[in-house]
Design an enzyme around this catalytic site. Structure first.
Site, PDB file in Angstrom:
ATOM      1  N   GLU A  67      11.881  24.610  51.285  1.00  0.00           N
ATOM      2  CA  GLU A  67      12.968  23.985  50.085  1.00  0.00           C
ATOM      3  C   GLU A  67      11.652  23.284  49.121  1.00  0.00           C
ATOM      4  O   GLU A  67      11.869  23.270  47.623  1.00  0.00           O
ATOM      5  CB  GLU A  67      13.813  23.017  50.416  1.00  0.00           C
ATOM      6  CG  GLU A  67      14.773  23.811  50.822  1.00  0.00           C
ATOM      7  CD  GLU A  67      15.913  22.942  51.940  1.00  0.00           C
ATOM      8  OE1 GLU A  67      17.352  23.459  51.175  1.00  0.00           O
ATOM      9  OE2 GLU A  67      15.691  21.529  52.007  1.00  0.00           O
ATOM     10  N   ARG A  95      23.161  15.639  48.563  1.00  0.00           N
ATOM     11  CA  ARG A  95      21.786  15.974  48.259  1.00  0.00           C
ATOM     12  C   ARG A  95      21.733  16.112  47.143  1.00  0.00           C
ATOM     13  O   ARG A  95      20.782  15.363  46.577  1.00  0.00           O
ATOM     14  CB  ARG A  95      21.468  16.812  48.883  1.00  0.00           C
ATOM     15  CG  ARG A  95      20.065  17.177  49.049  1.00  0.00           C
ATOM     16  CD  ARG A  95      19.174  16.981  49.496  1.00  0.00           C
ATOM     17  NE  ARG A  95      19.031  17.378  50.933  1.00  0.00           N
ATOM     18  CZ  ARG A  95      18.089  17.242  51.914  1.00  0.00           C
ATOM     19  NH1 ARG A  95      17.010  16.740  51.744  1.00  0.00           N
ATOM     20  NH2 ARG A  95      17.917  17.412  53.369  1.00  0.00           N
TER      21      ARG A  95
END
Length: 770
Positions: free
Chosen positions: A723, A320
């Site tokens: 997030e 990620r």
């Protein structure tokens, strides 16, 4: 989705969190507030006092003989497998009795009548070690030793090195990025209650009840159907309870299995910080080629991340980081490389953003460096390199960027924040202020939404309608204060046309909705909202069919609104409809399911469409630094964030503000320090500084970007919000960089994250060295 022109009465409304009143009154029950069953025992782990080496002997006799002790657990007391690895790697033992791989590793657990008795007894163990010559603690240590938990991995497009060499300008640099402690208010905790025939009930503060179920099944060597895991709410998670709650649930279950009494484990705050993982810290090295105007030709970047002693979730976390190393910018030729380093420290794990913030921070530092080298405004350099629409719109992993609103959103915030005028005023202030310096930055966020581990992109829900018209809701997501339960309940209430108060939210439980994924990746509302809607659709279809038959009104629209169901000229209350369906023997219960469409990822080829969509945002932050002391104050923040059509504006704004402040802490005050023996020295709030109320600037504005909503078929055209806001705080770090760099125009300071006073002073000193 709802027909065009539908007037939302519950969803899209700024309604309070379902537990808001209980939170304020102190009546919201967390796991430690639950009444303990009669005979409950308390469990405390005993920990290693070295970071690396062999256990040569361990004498637990004094522990067993201590007052109040009922039993002591060691690896021999585990009926099944001694492993809590979330990926089955076999490198995360419940207890270790041969080899120590990090300071604080669990060696045994004390079961006692009281927690205090267990804590005292755990200190009495006599353990002798043969320590390793030198434990590997830092990223630098692991690089020298070539110690890796996974092989390196890369994204590549074109020939970046050739393009860099041919560019008008070349720069190279290094950025050190620190980790971060989750510091959830409720620590790690689990209560296990043994049942008949080997069954086990586990109450766990976890973001992933199904994983705790799997791990407990694994260590007890029983089928999954013998283990039930329940989570009503957590007092914060932030990723720290995605995989790492499993060990404590497993220990509680093993204790309950061996004693046949309820057993509870609750980590002390110091132990929690020492024994559980953090955000991955890393060292970033990069080289870029660019034009005189600052437009990129090519980028080569390498991330070296400390993963800790075991695999945990580091594969996905570091992937990620790579996915977001571009942030909002198009790299024509690019190589993004990642090393996943093995050290003698606790395994780092998921943390809000799941590796993405580290990649994004690099991208913003590169933009700032190019701006210094070219003499241009950093915002102009950023906008020149934005992903395009129709061209220059393919990521390094081969995905086209849809719904690109970057230029519009950033342009809007540039105006509403008065960025240009403020920057001019700041430059003037700095010119006449020798010691206090101001800085300002406006930075964007582009964050992909979906799990990159494809099978996790699914969710289930269970909906019951009772004969009085009240509704019971259970779904696969977990509530950790983010308002997920409220949002999913709003969906159910909207679909049935009933007030939110008619929907009962229940604890996430593996015996109601099975085979769930973690509540993570910002996908909780997307997945569980759609699963709940799928369940309500099934019940509504039955209701419509019943009404059509009852009133002989085929192909007439049925409207559910204001607690009524209306077909043509006929209406009845939702409660009466439920009662009539029951009397006519029609089911009022349904299980819903949803899986995210149109996504794919081939990791071997590093190509695919790993994200369903992107969420966007931007923040403009202003700071003031004292160049004598390194002290910092964030003086103003303006945020504009894209949530599509918000499911709940009040909750979304709260998430944006909270995420920003948490990100600000990561980049300014939250410093993790280990000594050369692998001992965490910042293991309490006395030494580890999270932001407090006084750190939040008085000028703090948050606005939601107005749009037609998500272009994808997501619940009510909303977008994820968990997030992405954390990364808006990169604007604070860039503003600090601007303040320091302005002291010697044209020179790039060496500023590491977090920008503590020491880091700021070091950066100022680096200007003299360059």
């Amino acid at each position: 989705m709802k027909p065009q022109g539908h007037k939302f009465t519950v969803a899209r409304q700024a309604l309070p969190h379902d537990s808001a009143a209980n939170h304020v009154a102190g009546t919201a029950r967390y796991l430690d507030d639950l009444p303990e069953p009669a005979g409950t025992l308390q469990v405390v782990p005993g920990c290693a006092s070295i970071a690396a080496g062999k256990i040569t002997s361990i004498d637990l006799t004094p522990v067993r003989n201590a007052p109040g002790v009922v039993a002591v657990l060691t690896p021999k007391d585990i009926p099944g497998h001694n492993d809590t690895s979330p990926i089955g790697a076999g490198d995360d033992p419940v207890f270790t009795d041969k080899k120590v791989t990090f300071f604080g590793q669990a060696l045994f657990a004390v079961i006692a009548e009281t927690r205090l008795a267990a804590r005292k007894a755990a200190k009495l163990a006599k353990v002798e070690y043969e320590p390793s010559a030198k434990p590997l603690i830092s990223v630098a240590d692991a690089l020298v030793a070539n110690s890796e938990v996974f092989d390196g991995y890369e994204f590549r497009r074109g020939e970046p090195q050739d393009s860099i060499e041919k560019a008008d300008n070349i720069l190279s640099s290094t950025l050190e990025i620190g980790g971060q402690e989750h510091f959830y208010l409720e620590g790690q905790i689990a209560l296990a209650i043994p049942g008949e025939n080997g069954d086990m009930m586990v109450h766990s503060s976890t973001q992933h009840p199904t994983e705790v179920q799997h791990i407990v099944s694994h260590v007890l060597d029983v089928p999954l159907h013998a283990v039930t895991v329940a989570t009503r709410r957590m007092g914060g998670g932030f990723g720290g309870k995605e995989s790492q709650a499993s060990q404590w649930g497993a220990i509680a279950a093993i204790a309950a299995h061996n004693t046949q009494r309820p057993c509870k484990i609750r980590l002390d705050r110091d132990d929690d910080m020492i024994m559980t993982g953090k955000r991955h810290d890393c060292i970033v090295t990069y080289e870029a080629g660019y034009s005189d105007s600052g437009k990129l030709n090519a980028v080569e970047v390498s991330f070296a991340a400390r993963c800790g002693h075991s695999a945990d979730l580091s594969l996905g976390v570091n992937d990620r980081t790579m996915f977001h190393a571009d942030n909002a910018y198009f790299y024509p030729d690019v190589r993004i490389f990642s090393r996943r380093l093995k050290t003698n420290t606790v395994s780092n794990t998921a943390f809000r953003g799941f590796g993405g913030p580290q990649g994004l921070l690099f991208a913003e530092r590169m933009m700032d460096d190019i701006a210094i080298e070219t003499g241009r405004d950093p915002l102009d350099v950023r906008m020149e390199n934005f992903y395009g629409i129709g061209q220059d719109n393919v990521t390094p992993y081969g995905m086209e960027v849809p719904d690109n609103i970057l230029a519009e959103l950033v342009g809007q915030l540039e105006k509403t924040s008065n960025y240009r005028a403020r920057k001019t005023a700041i430059d003037a202030f700095n010119a006449q202020s020798p010691y206090l310096k101001k800085g300002i930055a406006l930075t964007p966020v582009k964050f992909g939404i979906s799990f990159t581990l494809m099978h996790l992109n699914q969710a289930g829900a269970l909906v019951h309608v009772y004969t009085d018209g009240s509704v019971y809701l259970n779904h696969a997501g977990t509530e950790m204060g983010q308002g997920l339960n409220t949002k999913v309940a709003q969906v159910v209430a909207e679909e049935f046309g009933i007030p939110l108060s008619s929907v009962k939210i229940s604890a996430t439980t593996t015996d109601k909705v099975p085979n769930t994924g973690p509540t993570a990746a910002s996908a909780g509302s997307d997945l569980n909202g759609m699963a709940a809607k799928n369940a309500t659709d099934q019940i509504r279809e039955r209701m419509v069919a019943f009404l059509e038959t009852q009133f002989d009104a085929k192909d007439v629209p049925v409207i559910f609104a204001n607690g009524m169901a209306t077909i043509g000229q006929h209406s009845m209350s939702f409660a009466d409809l439920a009662q009539q369906m029951y009397l006519n023997r029609i089911s009022l219960s349904a299980t819903g399911f949803y899986s995210t469409p149109h996504i794919s990822w081939n990791r071997d080829e590093a190509k695919g469409t790993p994200f369903f969509y992107f969420a966007y945002g931007a923040a403009c932050s202003e700071v003031l630094i004292d160049t004598f002391t390194g002290e910092l104050k964030v003086t103003a923040v303006d945020i504009l964030h894209d949530v599509g059509k918000s499911l709940n504006p009040a909750i979304d704004i709260g998430q944006i503000e909270g995420g920003f402040v948490q990100g600000m802490g990561w980049l300014t005050t939250e410093e993790l320090v280990w000594d050369d023996q692998g001992r965490l020295r910042t293991h309490a709030p006395s030494t580890y500084k999270i932001p407090c109320a006084s750190d939040v600037p008085e000028h703090f504005t948050t606005s939601l970007f107005e749009s037609d909503g998500n272009v994808q078929d997501v619940i009510y055209r909303s977008k994820a919000v968990g997030e992405p806001p954390l990364m808006l705080a990169c604007s604070v770090f860039s503003a600090i960089y601007h303040a320091i760099a302005g002291m010697k125009p044209g020179k790039r300071p060496v500023l590491s994250a977090p920008a503590t006073p020491e880091s700021i002073l070091n950066a100022i000193a680096s200007l003299e060295d360059n």
